[in-house]
Design a protein around this motif. Structure first.
Motif, mmCIF file in Angstrom:
data_model
loop_
_atom_site.group_PDB
_atom_site.id
_atom_site.type_symbol
_atom_site.label_atom_id
_atom_site.label_comp_id
_atom_site.label_asym_id
_atom_site.label_seq_id
_atom_site.Cartn_x
_atom_site.Cartn_y
_atom_site.Cartn_z
ATOM 1 N N MET A 1 0.841 -1.170 0.000
ATOM 2 C CA MET A 1 0.000 0.000 0.000
ATOM 3 C C MET A 1 0.888 1.235 0.000
ATOM 4 O O MET A 1 1.835 1.328 0.767
ATOM 5 N N LYS A 2 0.558 2.163 -0.869
ATOM 6 C CA LYS A 2 1.308 3.408 -0.971
ATOM 7 C C LYS A 2 0.621 4.480 -0.133
ATOM 8 O O LYS A 2 -0.594 4.671 -0.226
ATOM 9 N N THR A 3 1.396 5.173 0.703
ATOM 10 C CA THR A 3 0.878 6.257 1.524
ATOM 11 C C THR A 3 1.353 7.581 0.953
ATOM 12 O O THR A 3 2.518 7.718 0.598
ATOM 13 N N VAL A 4 0.440 8.546 0.853
ATOM 14 C CA VAL A 4 0.784 9.880 0.372
ATOM 15 C C VAL A 4 0.276 10.903 1.382
ATOM 16 O O VAL A 4 -0.611 10.618 2.179
ATOM 17 N N SER A 5 0.857 12.096 1.359
ATOM 18 C CA SER A 5 0.450 13.168 2.267
ATOM 19 C C SER A 5 -0.031 14.373 1.478
ATOM 20 O O SER A 5 0.510 14.690 0.421
ATOM 21 N N ILE A 6 -1.030 15.042 2.020
ATOM 22 C CA ILE A 6 -1.551 16.278 1.450
ATOM 23 C C ILE A 6 -0.984 17.430 2.273
ATOM 24 O O ILE A 6 -1.082 17.434 3.498
ATOM 25 N N ALA A 7 -0.359 18.388 1.603
ATOM 26 C CA ALA A 7 0.289 19.513 2.284
ATOM 27 C C ALA A 7 -0.646 20.725 2.319
ATOM 28 O O ALA A 7 -1.400 20.963 1.372
ATOM 29 N N PRO A 8 -0.584 21.510 3.400
ATOM 30 C CA PRO A 8 -1.356 22.756 3.458
ATOM 31 C C PRO A 8 -0.970 23.675 2.303
ATOM 32 O O PRO A 8 0.174 23.633 1.875
ATOM 33 N N PRO A 9 -1.909 24.392 1.748
ATOM 34 C CA PRO A 9 -3.258 24.632 2.243
ATOM 35 C C PRO A 9 -4.277 23.576 1.810
ATOM 36 O O PRO A 9 -5.473 23.746 2.028
ATOM 37 N N GLY A 10 -3.813 22.483 1.220
ATOM 38 C CA GLY A 10 -4.725 21.426 0.809
ATOM 39 C C GLY A 10 -5.284 20.676 2.003
ATOM 40 O O GLY A 10 -4.598 20.493 3.003
ATOM 41 N N THR A 11 -6.540 20.275 1.889
ATOM 42 C CA THR A 11 -7.168 19.435 2.901
ATOM 43 C C THR A 11 -7.896 18.294 2.201
ATOM 44 O O THR A 11 -8.429 18.464 1.103
ATOM 45 N N LEU A 12 -7.877 17.131 2.827
ATOM 46 C CA LEU A 12 -8.532 15.950 2.257
ATOM 47 C C LEU A 12 -8.980 15.063 3.406
ATOM 48 O O LEU A 12 -8.150 14.577 4.172
ATOM 49 N N ASP A 13 -10.280 14.860 3.548
ATOM 50 C CA ASP A 13 -10.838 14.033 4.600
ATOM 51 C C ASP A 13 -11.200 12.667 4.026
ATOM 52 O O ASP A 13 -11.813 12.589 2.966
ATOM 53 N N GLY A 14 -10.857 11.622 4.724
ATOM 54 C CA GLY A 14 -11.125 10.265 4.251
ATOM 55 C C GLY A 14 -12.590 9.987 3.982
ATOM 56 O O GLY A 14 -12.914 9.181 3.106
ATOM 57 N N GLY A 15 -13.489 10.639 4.712
ATOM 58 C CA GLY A 15 -14.911 10.445 4.492
ATOM 59 C C GLY A 15 -15.406 11.016 3.183
ATOM 60 O O GLY A 15 -16.523 10.720 2.747
ATOM 61 N N ASP A 16 -14.567 11.812 2.524
ATOM 62 C CA ASP A 16 -14.913 12.391 1.221
ATOM 63 C C ASP A 16 -14.330 11.602 0.056
ATOM 64 O O ASP A 16 -14.464 12.003 -1.093
#
Length: 88
Positions: free
Chosen positions: A1-16
């Motif tokens: 499984m590949k993990t990635v990160s979202i940097a500010p000012p970006g936001t990403l919620d798993g429920g979306d």
């Protein structure tokens, strides 16, 4: 499984985030913004990322879910379901 990160000012919620096959549907919400969606698209070029407009719900997954085989069940008053059903 590949993990990635979202940097500010970006936001990403798993429920979306709703993945169906190689397509990832991402709801625009108070917790997920366009910058977060753009970053996810750039970080996962092997996936088709489709932004989804929503209203009156906290998360995309509060208004729609996917069954095996790619069938969607949802509330068309809260999420643009016809948009989600467009062919890839």
């Amino acid at each position: 499984m590949k993990t990635v990160s979202i940097a500010p000012p970006g936001t990403l919620d798993g429920g979306d985030v709703l993945q169906v096959g190689r397509t990832v549907y991402v709801g625009r919400s108070a917790r997920t913004n366009d910058d977060g969606i753009r970053q996810l698209t750039a970080l996962r070029p092997e996936r088709r990322v489709v932004p989804v407009d929503m209203s009156g719900v906290l998360h995309l997954k509060s208004a729609v879910t996917a069954l095996p085989g790619g069938t969607f069940i949802g509330d068309p008053r809260r999420v643009n379901l016809p948009h989600m059903l467009e062919p890839p």
